[in-house]
Write an enzyme that holds these catalytic residues in place. Structure first.
Site, PDB file in Angstrom:
ATOM      1  N   ASP A 471       1.207  46.814  70.901  1.00 59.49           N
ATOM      2  CA  ASP A 471       1.379  48.206  70.470  1.00 59.49           C
ATOM      3  C   ASP A 471       2.799  48.695  70.764  1.00 59.49           C
ATOM      4  OD1 ASP A 471       0.629  50.702  69.471  1.00 59.49           O
ATOM      5  OD2 ASP A 471      -1.218  50.772  70.644  1.00 59.49           O
ATOM      6  N   ASP A 541      -4.124  54.915  62.930  1.00 60.31           N
ATOM      7  CA  ASP A 541      -5.098  55.343  63.939  1.00 60.31           C
ATOM      8  C   ASP A 541      -6.184  56.189  63.292  1.00 60.31           C
ATOM      9  OD1 ASP A 541      -4.113  54.040  66.118  1.00 60.31           O
ATOM     10  OD2 ASP A 541      -3.113  55.783  67.010  1.00 60.31           O
TER      11      ASP A 541
HETATM   12  C1  GLA Z   1      -2.191  53.552  69.980  1.00 64.72           C
HETATM   13  C2  GLA Z   1      -3.003  52.616  69.105  1.00 64.72           C
HETATM   14  C3  GLA Z   1      -4.471  52.812  69.368  1.00 64.72           C
HETATM   15  C4  GLA Z   1      -4.762  52.575  70.825  1.00 64.72           C
HETATM   16  C5  GLA Z   1      -3.890  53.468  71.702  1.00 64.72           C
HETATM   17  C6  GLA Z   1      -4.037  53.103  73.162  1.00 64.72           C
HETATM   18  O1  GLA Z   1      -2.395  54.876  69.618  1.00 64.72           O
HETATM   19  O2  GLA Z   1      -2.711  52.807  67.751  1.00 64.72           O
HETATM   20  O3  GLA Z   1      -5.258  51.971  68.565  1.00 64.72           O
HETATM   21  O4  GLA Z   1      -4.514  51.219  71.124  1.00 64.72           O
HETATM   22  O5  GLA Z   1      -2.523  53.368  71.348  1.00 64.72           O
HETATM   23  O6  GLA Z   1      -3.268  53.894  73.981  1.00 64.72           O
END
Ligand code: GLA
Length: 731
Positions: A471, A541
């Site tokens: 990420d 997301d």
């Molecule tokens: C980002 C990712 C999510 C999750 C969060 C965790 O927003 O896109 O899917 O993994 O971080 O903090």
């Protein structure tokens, strides 16, 4: 002999022989042919390299020639009037340069002329040089015989004794013939709202797609498509398209010059860019891939999908199918515990999940987003015996194990930041803007690179891990690199991404069984550069299944559904409060690479039964969804319903999804014709989940019937969906 093709050198790309580079060395014309596409350029009487053609295949004997343009008026000198394949910024150029440079003596006039060519393996290289300064540019070209997608990049070399400052460098400039009706398609977006398609006419007003953020970004994406108003549609007419393989600040500009010639320039973003090229040093650009489709945007997308599977993704030409995964983020957020994760894993295994992924919260002092980033050691309060008991449990349940990491970031409240506050991007004495309470490690530094490689290597060596979700949850603000000389600090835009790619490549080399997902707060880092090192991506997301239809429709214009992860999560959805049925959520997610992100602790027996049925059904069609040809039959933007069709490459199976947003005018029906089937084959049809076929859909008919008569499927209600599977009668 004048006009003779002096040498024809087949390109070995993908082992196919039906692509060629033709060099007419007398006329100095170069042609790349493959996949029904020709791309040609040549050298004119004055030594300029000129674009000559890009479009459907020319005949082998067709002759092209480059001629220098005369001065148009006192305002438009000859040099600037000649369309150039890769112009230097000099001689009065008023369009985008390929290269803009400043010499140590203050001279900023750069005129690039042809010097020679060579072919090595699959690549044709054209050498250009300034008319009297020791600065050279090599342009590399290749063409994929299957899709006709060309790859271009540029390498600038300083052969002089003094440094040269590179202010702007494109990977390629592409030129289209003068036509009045071009339209450009591109993406816009933001967090949880990525992949919105926009269409605009191309005029002399320069349109700029870009990221100034240090990474690819949610706001746009380094992809474009250009078609012709009135001539091009989803399945017809010409489309030129391209994508830049770069995950840092990038820029693609599109506009017509004063003669109406459309130029597309793509490469490093010149915004805040500077690279002081030392004597003897060279700088290469990312690859700009570009293709042409005669059959509309649909075929342009299918070409890109095939190209990505065959050449870009790890495992190409046959990347592994994506396993059905479970991810705990939406269920638990930071509240991960050994017992809780084990409970979820047990439940996930019962519905057919193949990979179990623990998301954020397992490491350091990570109980919320204010602490812990940077400390990639297991949180012993949550996992008293380390990760091993959970990993063993997951493996024992027949699933592979995955873990979330965000290696490039640090919270101030972390042991890493306390030990190395100087490791973050910053300007000394200036504010350090935080995003989600975190700062960006300066991965351009080789010590930071070495540290991250070691930490991740240790993690993968000490734990039996099959998957990382990688990420990246903020963009750059103050991109200072104070340890470097002021004139070299802006190398950060390139060095950072090079080091990122090198860590990914090295981890894959050392741990060949590990797969990686590119995530950046959803779809903030998706491009052909990162896709070379990552097996799948997280498009957004936003997991609302109806929003996802639009997101997936947009995404699929540029990138293959094979990498497009799509989770079934809980209702109401966190992003917009919308409630939809579990079946609808599955049908939306089954159009990409299926995952589950719901809180299984809250599911009913009926939910588990639905999930079992749908996951088993998905496994029966996933090869077609992930590797087949996608037809966007009715886009979500069309109104109350949308329909997509995935056809296996051998045309023996097709999967049809029809999604109704909301029933209007008493379930107003619509007949939808399929595409891409074998007209002469008979196809049996069934519902994907074993329900009886809806009235009006015959149990079997020819491919011709489905593609002409079409499918009559009356749907009723709001947020409802159906999926049909077509299979040829003869195996
Ligand atoms: C980002 C990712 C999510 C999750 C969060 C965790 O927003 O896109 O899917 O993994 O971080 O903090």
């Amino acid at each position: 002999m004048r006009g003779m093709i002096a040498s024809v050198i087949p390109l070995a790309l993908a082992g196919a022989a039906n692509a060629s580079v033709s060099v007419d060395s007398d006329a100095k014309v170069f042609r790349l042919d493959g996949g029904g596409v020709s791309y040609a350029f040549g050298v004119d009487e004055k030594g300029y390299l000129q674009p000559l053609y890009w479009g459907p295949s020319l005949s082998p004997g067709d002759r092209l020639a480059a001629h220098a343009a005369p001065e148009l008026s006192g305002f438009d000198p000859a040099g600037a009037m000649t369309a150039q394949e890769y112009p230097g910024q000099g001689e009065g150029l008023v369009t985008e340069p390929g290269l803009k440079a400043a010499f140590a003596d203050g001279n900023r006039d750069l005129v690039l002329k042809y010097k020679g060519y060579h072919v090595s393996g699959e690549t044709l290289t054209i050498d250009l040089a300034d008319i009297d300064r020791p600065l050279t540019v090599s342009l590399n070209y290749s063409i994929d015989p299957a899709t006709g997608i060309i790859g271009r990049n540029a390498v600038v070399r300083n052969a002089g004794a003094a440094p040269v400052r590179v202010d702007q460098i494109a990977s390629a400039i592409l030129t289209l013939p003068n036509q009045p009706d071009y339209r450009m398609h591109s993406f816009s977006g933001r967090h949880a709202a990525e992949w919105t398609l926009n269409t605009q006419p191309i005029t002399s007003a320069l349109a700029v797609l870009e990221s100034r953020r240090g990474s690819t970004g949610h706001q746009s994406d380094p992809w474009f498509a250009i078609d012709r108003a009135g001539q091009s549609g989803e399945e017809s007419g010409p489309v030129w398209f391209g994508a830049l393989a770069w995950s840092g600040s990038w820029r693609i500009s599109v506009g017509a010059d004063n003669l109406g010639r459309v130029k597309i320039a793509g490469g490093y973003n010149p915004y805040d860019f500077s690279w002081r090229l030392k004597p003897g040093e060279s700088l290469s650009t990312p690859i700009f891939y570009a293709g042409y489709s005669d059959h509309g945007m649909g075929e342009a997308s299918r070409l890109m999908h095939r190209f990505q599977l065959a050449h870009i993704l790890p495992g190409a030409p046959v990347p592994k199918l994506r396993p059905v995964l479970y991810n705990s983020w939406e269920a638990t957020e930071f509240n991960v515990t050994e017992a809780g994760q084990m409970r979820l894993a047990e439940k996930a295994a019962t519905i057919g999940v193949e990979r179990f992924v623990v998301d954020d919260g397992w490491f350091g002092a990570r109980n919320n987003d204010r602490a812990g980033l940077g400390d990639w050691v297991v949180n012993r309060a949550k996992f008293p015996n380390g990760l091993k008991p959970l990993i063993d449990k997951v493996h024992g349940l027949g699933m592979s194990f995955g873990l979330w990491v965000e290696p490039e970031m640090v919270n101030r409240d972390s042991d890493l930041y306390r030990a190395h506050p100087d490791w973050v991007l910053h300007y000394p004495g200036r504010p350090q803007t935080e995003g989600r309470n975190q700062l960006v490690l300066n991965l351009a530094r080789d010590d930071v690179r070495a540290h991250l490689l070691k930490v991740l290597d240790d993690l993968l060596t000490q734990n039996d891990i099959q998957f990382l979700k990688w990420d990246y949850n903020r963009n750059w603000t103050e991109p200072g690199w104070p340890q470097m000389k002021p004139e070299d600090q802006q190398r950060v835009y390139v060095r950072y991404i090079q080091n990122l790619y090198s860590i990914l490549a090295e981890l894959r080399r050392r741990h060949p069984g590990v797969e990686i997902e590119s995530c950046s707060g959803g779809g903030g880092r998706i491009d052909l550069g990162i896709m070379h090192y990552t097996d799948q991506v997280w498009p957004s997301d936003n997991t609302d299944p109806y929003d996802r239809l639009t997101i997936q429709d947009g995404f699929s214009h540029a990138y293959t559904p094979a990498v497009m992860m799509a989770w079934v999560t809980d209702a109401p959805n966190w992003a917009n409060g919308r409630s939809t049925s579990l079946e609808y959520r599955f049908l939306s997610s089954m159009q990409g690479s299926l995952g589950i992100g719901a809180n299984l602790d809250k599911w009913t027996d009926a939910d588990f039964a639905t999930a079992r049925t749908m996951i088993a059904a998905y496994k029966g069609v996933r090869e077609t969804v992930q590797r087949g040809d996608l037809y966007r039959l009715v886009p979500p933007s069309a109104g109350e319903r949308s329909a997509t069709l995935y056809v296996s490459r051998d045309k023996r199976q097709a999967v049809y999804f029809q999604m109704l947003h909301s029933s209007m005018r008493r379930d107003n029906p619509m007949t939808i014709a399929l595409r891409g089937l074998n007209p002469d084959a008979g196809y049996r049809v069934r519902t994907i989940d074993g329900r009886p076929l809806p009235a009006g859909v015959p149990q079997a008919a020819s491919g011709r019937y489905w593609m002409t008569h079409g499918v009559d499927l009356t749907q009723h209600g709001d947020f409802t969906g159906d999926a049909l599977v077509f299979e040829t009668e003869q195996p």
